[in-house]
Motif scaffolding. Sequence first.
Motif, short mmCIF file in Angstrom:
data_model
loop_
_atom_site.label_atom_id
_atom_site.label_comp_id
_atom_site.label_asym_id
_atom_site.label_seq_id
_atom_site.Cartn_x
_atom_site.Cartn_y
_atom_site.Cartn_z
N PRO A 54 0.78 -1.25 0.00
CA PRO A 54 0.00 0.00 0.00
C PRO A 54 0.81 1.30 0.00
O PRO A 54 0.32 2.32 -0.43
CB PRO A 54 -0.84 -0.11 1.28
CG PRO A 54 -0.97 -1.58 1.50
CD PRO A 54 0.34 -2.17 1.07
N ASN A 55 2.01 1.30 0.52
CA ASN A 55 2.81 2.54 0.49
C ASN A 55 4.29 2.23 0.76
O ASN A 55 4.65 1.09 1.11
CB ASN A 55 2.27 3.57 1.50
CG ASN A 55 2.22 3.03 2.91
OD1 ASN A 55 3.23 2.60 3.45
ND2 ASN A 55 1.03 3.02 3.50
N GLY A 56 5.10 3.26 0.62
CA GLY A 56 6.54 3.09 0.79
C GLY A 56 6.94 2.79 2.22
O GLY A 56 7.94 2.09 2.45
N ALA A 59 6.58 -0.72 2.68
CA ALA A 59 7.63 -1.40 1.90
C ALA A 59 8.93 -1.46 2.71
O ALA A 59 9.60 -2.50 2.73
CB ALA A 59 7.84 -0.67 0.58
N ILE A 60 9.29 -0.37 3.38
CA ILE A 60 10.53 -0.39 4.18
C ILE A 60 10.38 -1.37 5.35
O ILE A 60 11.26 -2.18 5.63
CB ILE A 60 10.89 1.02 4.72
CG1 ILE A 60 11.01 2.03 3.57
CG2 ILE A 60 12.21 0.97 5.51
CD1 ILE A 60 11.13 3.48 4.03
N TYR A 61 9.23 -1.29 6.00
CA TYR A 61 8.96 -2.19 7.14
C TYR A 61 9.07 -3.65 6.71
O TYR A 61 9.72 -4.47 7.36
CB TYR A 61 7.56 -1.87 7.68
CG TYR A 61 7.08 -2.80 8.76
CD1 TYR A 61 7.70 -2.84 10.00
CD2 TYR A 61 5.98 -3.63 8.54
CE1 TYR A 61 7.25 -3.69 11.00
CE2 TYR A 61 5.52 -4.48 9.53
CZ TYR A 61 6.16 -4.52 10.76
OH TYR A 61 5.70 -5.36 11.73
N THR A 80 16.29 12.48 5.89
CA THR A 80 15.39 11.68 5.06
C THR A 80 13.98 11.97 5.52
O THR A 80 13.76 12.58 6.58
CB THR A 80 15.71 10.18 5.15
OG1 THR A 80 14.81 9.46 4.28
CG2 THR A 80 15.54 9.63 6.57
N MET A 81 13.00 11.51 4.74
CA MET A 81 11.61 11.65 5.16
C MET A 81 11.39 10.73 6.38
O MET A 81 12.04 9.69 6.50
CB MET A 81 10.72 11.26 3.99
CG MET A 81 9.30 11.68 4.11
SD MET A 81 8.34 10.26 4.59
CE MET A 81 6.77 11.01 4.92
N ILE A 82 10.49 11.12 7.23
CA ILE A 82 10.33 10.46 8.53
C ILE A 82 10.03 8.95 8.41
O ILE A 82 10.34 8.17 9.30
CB ILE A 82 9.23 11.19 9.35
CG1 ILE A 82 9.39 10.93 10.84
CG2 ILE A 82 7.83 10.85 8.86
CD1 ILE A 82 10.51 11.67 11.46
N HIS A 177 3.42 12.96 -5.31
CA HIS A 177 4.56 13.82 -5.67
C HIS A 177 5.77 13.02 -6.15
O HIS A 177 6.82 13.61 -6.42
CB HIS A 177 4.92 14.75 -4.51
CG HIS A 177 5.20 14.04 -3.21
ND1 HIS A 177 4.37 13.09 -2.69
CD2 HIS A 177 6.20 14.17 -2.33
CE1 HIS A 177 4.85 12.67 -1.54
NE2 HIS A 177 5.97 13.28 -1.31
N LYS A 178 5.63 11.69 -6.28
CA LYS A 178 6.78 10.89 -6.71
C LYS A 178 6.90 10.90 -8.24
O LYS A 178 6.04 11.45 -8.93
CB LYS A 178 6.65 9.46 -6.18
CG LYS A 178 6.68 9.37 -4.65
CD LYS A 178 7.94 9.94 -4.09
CE LYS A 178 8.10 9.83 -2.57
NZ LYS A 178 6.95 9.73 -1.73
N ILE A 179 7.96 10.27 -8.77
CA ILE A 179 8.22 10.32 -10.22
C ILE A 179 7.01 9.78 -10.98
O ILE A 179 6.59 10.36 -11.98
CB ILE A 179 9.51 9.53 -10.58
CG1 ILE A 179 10.72 10.06 -9.81
CG2 ILE A 179 9.73 9.51 -12.11
CD1 ILE A 179 11.41 11.28 -10.36
N GLN A 184 -1.56 6.30 -3.78
CA GLN A 184 -0.66 5.73 -2.77
C GLN A 184 -0.10 4.46 -3.39
O GLN A 184 -0.66 3.93 -4.34
CB GLN A 184 -1.40 5.38 -1.47
CG GLN A 184 -1.95 6.56 -0.71
CD GLN A 184 -0.87 7.36 0.01
OE1 GLN A 184 0.19 6.84 0.36
NE2 GLN A 184 -1.13 8.64 0.23
N GLY A 185 0.95 3.95 -2.83
CA GLY A 185 1.50 2.69 -3.33
C GLY A 185 2.98 2.59 -3.02
O GLY A 185 3.67 3.61 -2.93
N GLY A 186 3.43 1.38 -2.82
CA GLY A 186 4.85 1.15 -2.57
C GLY A 186 5.25 -0.17 -3.18
O GLY A 186 4.39 -0.96 -3.60
C1 PLP Z 1 12.65 8.87 1.30
C2 PLP Z 1 11.27 8.37 1.56
N1 PLP Z 1 11.11 7.13 2.05
C3 PLP Z 1 9.90 6.62 2.31
C4 PLP Z 1 8.76 7.34 2.07
C5 PLP Z 1 7.44 6.76 2.41
O1 PLP Z 1 6.65 6.53 1.33
P1 PLP Z 1 5.04 6.54 1.46
O2 PLP Z 1 4.64 7.97 1.63
O3 PLP Z 1 4.60 5.93 0.18
O4 PLP Z 1 4.71 5.72 2.65
C6 PLP Z 1 8.86 8.63 1.54
C7 PLP Z 1 7.64 9.40 1.25
O5 PLP Z 1 7.65 10.51 0.76
C8 PLP Z 1 10.14 9.17 1.29
O6 PLP Z 1 10.29 10.41 0.82
#
Ligand code: PLP
Length: 357
Positions: A54-56, A59-61, A80-82, A177-179, A184-186
């Motif tokens: 569902p989102n980035g 994906a990291i988790y 980096t983003m939170i 705002h991504k490329i 939403q999506g990851g």
């Molecule tokens: C560097 C970085 N990592 C992870 C994320 C998380 O992605 P998402 O917003 O899809 O959860 C973002 C989101 O902007 C990001 O900028």
Amino acid sequence: MKYNQVEPHINEDDIKNVNEYLRSGGWITEHVKTKELEKEISNFVGREYAITVPNGTIAIYLSLLGLGLKNKKIAVPNITMIATVNAILWADSTPVLIDVDENLCMSYEDLVVHKDLDAVIFVPLNGRTGDGEKINDWCKETGINFIEDSAHALGSSYENTMCGNLGDMSIFSFTPHKIITMGQGGMVLTDDQEKYEFLTNLKTFNRQKDKADWHEDFGLNFKITDLQATLGLSQFERIDSFINNKKENYKNYLRLIDNDAVSVLGFSDNEVPWFFDIKLDSLSSKEEFSNQLNKEEIETRNLYPALSKQKFLKKYRESELLISERIHEKILWLPSSNSLVEEDIEYISEKINSVNA
Ligand SMILES: Cc1ncc(COP(=O)(O)O)c(C=O)c1O
């Protein structure tokens, strides 16, 4: 006319494709369109497997879970983003904040003094690749995992490989705002079949293959929808034009901005400028700059604050973070949408040149 710092680029093809999907009788949830998207993106970056989620952040988790990185020590760049650091905390692991270099990416020099790490999350921040490959080599030599948070960097390349194809696992995000976006999506990418199967099962309730309600093990629901994947595929058809547009707009900003108070941060030819960033001398001149631009209906955005300055993360500051703690206050992101063309950049640059900060 107002210039947003960023907005999604949706065209008639996107609308037509989503419309056609809805008329096709598809069940909307994750199915063949999602598989198609996974195939397109993994082929594009040269990875064996992709798992859409569902989102980035998820994906990291999941990358951390896939690599068994619970209750571990994980290096993360201080800018980096939170989501990058919160995914580490979600996995009950401990972040170790590492300073950045002039590329705003994790500093190799600052990383290698930390001896007791279990993994590194490297972020090609804003499409810049910094020391990513060198850090990946160091992780291999040291026997620790490397995760690439490539949320910003679809289309960028290191010297030898594409972003999204470095280390044990990599991720993308597809927010507006991504490329490319699908709302939403990851995506998690890996070359390891076992980890791919583990995460695929985990994200689909670990359901037995006959689709009965018997389950091999613990599992959750991190599926997306084919409705989103249809938009993602439609956007991905324009990846080359998005990349060219970002590169052209960056070159035009670089050529046209001529204000002594401002330096335009550079990109190499292999990097896709996600956002166009400028550096001012101080926090106060940055604020003055953005106020004056906002009065002209030109929206800007501050670079992410250094993680070590966030109240709840201060305790993870183990060492001096000299560059990140100073630089974060001075950087501003200019309008960076895929819909901007040369005349827009000319107009915005003219306004930038007339700011007195
Ligand atoms: C560097 C970085 N990592 C992870 C994320 C998380 O992605 P998402 O917003 O899809 O959860 C973002 C989101 O902007 C990001 O900028």
